[in-house]
Write an enzyme that holds these catalytic residues in place. Structure first.
Site, mmCIF file in Angstrom:
data_model
loop_
_atom_site.group_PDB
_atom_site.id
_atom_site.type_symbol
_atom_site.label_atom_id
_atom_site.label_comp_id
_atom_site.label_asym_id
_atom_site.label_seq_id
_atom_site.Cartn_x
_atom_site.Cartn_y
_atom_site.Cartn_z
ATOM 1 N N GLU A 139 0.673 -1.356 0.011
ATOM 2 C CA GLU A 139 0.149 -0.072 -0.010
ATOM 3 C C GLU A 139 0.866 1.348 -0.053
ATOM 4 O O GLU A 139 0.312 2.259 -0.669
ATOM 5 C CB GLU A 139 -1.005 0.000 1.166
ATOM 6 C CG GLU A 139 -2.248 -1.091 1.018
ATOM 7 C CD GLU A 139 -1.862 -2.188 1.692
ATOM 8 O OE1 GLU A 139 -2.557 -3.287 1.862
ATOM 9 O OE2 GLU A 139 -0.485 -2.529 2.275
ATOM 10 N N PHE A 201 -11.851 -6.889 13.963
ATOM 11 C CA PHE A 201 -10.874 -7.277 12.851
ATOM 12 C C PHE A 201 -10.412 -6.246 11.768
ATOM 13 O O PHE A 201 -11.221 -5.714 11.095
ATOM 14 C CB PHE A 201 -11.162 -8.812 12.166
ATOM 15 C CG PHE A 201 -9.688 -9.103 11.406
ATOM 16 C CD1 PHE A 201 -8.728 -9.646 12.095
ATOM 17 C CD2 PHE A 201 -10.092 -9.221 10.100
ATOM 18 C CE1 PHE A 201 -7.634 -9.868 11.097
ATOM 19 C CE2 PHE A 201 -9.043 -9.807 9.386
ATOM 20 C CZ PHE A 201 -7.891 -10.200 9.746
ATOM 21 N N GLN A 202 -9.014 -5.946 11.782
ATOM 22 C CA GLN A 202 -8.563 -5.061 10.803
ATOM 23 C C GLN A 202 -9.617 -3.350 10.792
ATOM 24 O O GLN A 202 -9.544 -3.003 9.939
ATOM 25 C CB GLN A 202 -8.577 -5.470 9.369
ATOM 26 C CG GLN A 202 -7.678 -6.584 9.342
ATOM 27 C CD GLN A 202 -7.371 -6.908 7.776
ATOM 28 O OE1 GLN A 202 -8.312 -6.865 6.872
ATOM 29 N NE2 GLN A 202 -6.110 -7.448 7.467
ATOM 30 N N LYS A 251 -17.943 -1.349 4.733
ATOM 31 C CA LYS A 251 -18.029 -2.428 3.603
ATOM 32 C C LYS A 251 -19.398 -2.472 3.494
ATOM 33 O O LYS A 251 -19.894 -2.679 2.314
ATOM 34 C CB LYS A 251 -17.521 -3.833 4.131
ATOM 35 C CG LYS A 251 -17.756 -4.873 3.212
ATOM 36 C CD LYS A 251 -16.758 -6.139 3.698
ATOM 37 C CE LYS A 251 -17.016 -7.137 2.564
ATOM 38 N NZ LYS A 251 -16.123 -8.240 2.894
ATOM 39 N N MET A 564 23.633 9.893 3.814
ATOM 40 C CA MET A 564 23.481 11.109 4.413
ATOM 41 C C MET A 564 23.679 11.153 5.591
ATOM 42 O O MET A 564 24.173 12.006 6.222
ATOM 43 C CB MET A 564 22.124 11.714 3.782
ATOM 44 C CG MET A 564 21.916 13.117 4.138
ATOM 45 S SD MET A 564 23.218 14.407 3.258
ATOM 46 C CE MET A 564 21.857 14.693 1.780
#
Length: 664
Positions: A139, A201-202, A251, A564
């Site tokens: 993602e 969940f999630q 959803k 760097m």
């Protein structure tokens, strides 16, 4: 139709004109619209009553810089020409409404990774004949790809992720787009409404997580709101100062059946009224008076000038003022132009920083006085009168107080200045002594690098790439030394050819950004100039590039270190290495990890070059090979990016020599 006045009571109605408005009100039967007008013949009391009682839907002040009515009309025309695959009045899922809303906004590509809470959207995407999904492998990769798409094309980038970890993986990209003003719409799935707040969940409250790093965000709880929300999101993302907008859709809303109403009114009255107005001639005259009195003017241009490149070029032609660019502004003015001072700031050229330090007038156009540009604020442009033009009022005076400021679209402001200069025929704009001084500074302090036997100077590799492509490439980078060298040594002649994470400094940006740019610009040469540290952070996108067969060229300047950070260790920490070596400590003579094997695993041709004499041939091979190609360029880790003004320092503190081969 006459231009509408935003506030009847405060601004009045132009004599002999009628302004038309639309009232939108919600009811159980949907949005109701009532048209009404306010005429110059109305009594003051009548106007005042109407101003209190009616809300202008889409209005354009006569001095507004954003043609809101024209944009609305253009959008209406686009929608009226749109042919849906559904019959009128046919019910469909919320996910299908969402996809059609994206189609109506002209979206052709999205970068989306599926999950449980976004499956419905992906199913709907398979039914679309207009939108193609580019399946990135992470993602974060997809949102950086959407950014690369937006940065290189000027269009709104679109990415889609599932709930929970999918949504939180977008956070770095949202912050990056916010800081660099990139138009982005990020859509996330969410757990069903009945489960929100239960630690399902999630489940992650991504609206709250992202609130401070987005321009706006939505949680859609009503399927009927989807068409309006998508329309608003694209308008907000692209108008004013661009930025990311997040839309979170549960959803069950995606699954809900509904008949969409495509002509919902945008509920953005206050936002539209706050959009900057076109500059008044009086204010532009003040700027020109300062310019006429100046002997040493300098233009300090940033990312806000990328859409005003044509106007900027004309302004420089009319005035002869030298131009210093920020990291984000590279390409707004050709870096090969004789009046270009290239980049200013921490790793800018000596002559750009000299010009700002000695200037008596600093024209700051589309910039935000970032700390990596200014260093010590009190010492920055301390001799100069400062004119600041920016579209975002919050940036004016935030870091450095200007003597004269203008909140306006930069393109409109510069266009107005050009018109006044040509109209008034200013003949006092003569800065030959100043430009001669700057030419001498260029001669005394050119960008340079040292050779060390067969070792490949990273600057040389970038310089050679620029020569072999004619500078006609889209360049993306990760973050670190390679990023600064790419800014210094590649010539950017046009806007939107330079893609880098400026404000956030997000490592791992380069590869997915190149991917997105290749999708947006088929046929263009896209090169990711990367460091091995940044490259590894999103190396999984090699799989996406191969599957999509995108002709992305990857030139990795591999020094086996976080370059760097090593440079700062050398300069300020007595070269004490604190976890900056990225190779295998048990086999320091070997290159680890083997990027060629990673490319081979994704069926991407690759090569490694270790000697300076072979770099030209290796780059030519990379450019001439069809499709993607990875070139692993082994460079010494002792090399430093110079010039360098230490953090919080001033021009007098500039460092112009030395590297990691000596102690400090």
């Amino acid at each position: 139709m006459a231009p509408a006045t935003l506030s009847i009571a405060n601004h009045g109605i132009p004599t002999g004109k009628t302004s038309y408005y639309t009232l939108s009100s919600s009811s159980s039967s949907g949005i109701q619209e009532t048209k009404f007008s306010v005429s110059s013949t109305d009594s003051p009391k009548s106007r005042e009553q109407k101003n209190r009682s009616w809300i202008p839907l889409v209005a354009r002040n006569e001095s507004s810089s954003l043609p809101v009515i024209e944009k609305a009309a253009e959008q209406k025309t686009k929608c009226s020409n749109f042919v849906s695959r559904y019959t009128e009045g046919e019910a469909r899922k919320g996910a299908d409404i969402l996809v059609e809303a994206l189609e109506r906004e002209g979206v052709e590509h999205v970068f989306a990774y599926p999950g449980g809470a976004s499956m419905e959207i992906h199913q709907a995407l398979t039914r679309s004949r207009r939108i193609r999904n580019v399946l990135c492998r992470h993602e974060q990769g997809e949102i950086f790809a959407a950014e690369g798409y937006a940065r290189s094309s000027g269009k709104v980038g679109v990415c889609i992720a599932t709930s929970g970890p999918g949504a939180t993986n977008l956070v770095s990209g949202l912050a990056d787009a916010s800081m660099d003003s990139i138009p982005l719409v990020a859509i996330t799935g969410q757990v069903p409404r009945r489960m929100m707040g239960t630690d399902a969940f999630q489940e992650t409250p991504i609206v709250e997580v992202s609130r401070s790093i987005t321009k706006h965000n939505y949680l859609v709880l009503d399927v009927d709101d989807i068409p309006r929300v998508i329309k608003e999101a694209f308008f907000i993302a692209a108008s004013g100062r661009p930025g990311p907008v997040l839309i979170d859709i549960p959803k069950d809303v995606q699954q809900q059946m509904a008949v969409p109403k495509w002509h919902h009114t945008m509920k953005l009255h206050a936002y539209i009224q706050r959009l900057p107005k076109a500059p008044q001639e009086l204010h532009l005259e003040q700027i020109l008076r300062l310019l006429c009195a100046s002997k040493k003017p300098v233009l300090y241009v940033g990312g806000g000038c990328l859409n005003a490149s044509k106007e900027l070029h004309e302004f420089v032609k009319l005035t002869g003022i030298p131009v210093a660019s920020t990291l984000m502004g590279l390409g707004a003015f050709p870096t090969s132009h004789e009046l270009s001072l290239q980049m200013l700031g921490m790793h800018g050229t000596v002559y750009a920083n000299y010009a700002v330090d000695h200037a008596d007038l600093l024209l700051a156009f589309g910039v935000r006085f970032d700390d990596r540009v200014t260093g010590k604020l009190e010492a920055f442009a301390s001799r100069a009168s400062i004119v600041h033009i920016d579209i975002d009022p919050s940036e004016i005076g935030k870091n450095k107080q200007p003597h004269l400021s203008l909140c306006s679209d930069v393109g409109s402001a510069i266009h107005g200045l050009n018109s006044l200069i040509k109209k008034r025929k200013y003949d006092r704009l003569e800065f030959s002594d100043w430009t001669a001084d700057l030419r001498e500074q260029k001669r005394r302090w050119p960008l340079s690098f040292q050779d060390f036997e067969d070792a490949i100077p990273p600057q040389f590799a970038i310089q050679l790439l620029c020569e072999l492509t004619g500078g006609n490439s889209i360049i993306s980078t990760g973050v670190g030394q390679h990023q600064m060298w790419a800014a210094q040594w590649f010539q950017y002649e046009r806007p939107r050819r330079w893609l880098t994470s400026g404000g956030l400094g997000a490592m791992g940006f380069g590869l997915p950004a190149a991917l997105g740019a290749a999708v947006a610009n088929p046929g263009a040469t896209v090169v990711d100039i990367d460091g091995d540290g940044s490259f590894l952070m999103n190396v999984q996108e090699l799989a996406t590039i191969r599957v999509e067969n995108l002709p992305v060229k990857m030139m990795v300047l591999n020094n086996q270190h976080l370059g760097m950070v090593v440079q700062w260790e050398d300069r300020f920490y007595k070269a004490n290495r604190a976890h900056t070596y990225l190779g295998d400590p048990s086999a320091e003579s070997e290159i680890f990890p083997n990027l060629l094997k990673m490319a081979e695993a994704c069926n991407i041709p690759a090569a490694r070059v270790t000697k300076k004499a072979n770099v030209r041939e290796a780059i030519l091979q990379m450019l001439e090979t069809p499709g993607p190609y990875l070139l692993d360029v082994i460079v010494p880790h002792q090399e430093h990016v110079l010039p360098m003004i230490p953090s919080g320092g001033a021009f007098k503190d500039i460092i112009t020599e030395g590297d990691g081969r000596r102690a400090y």
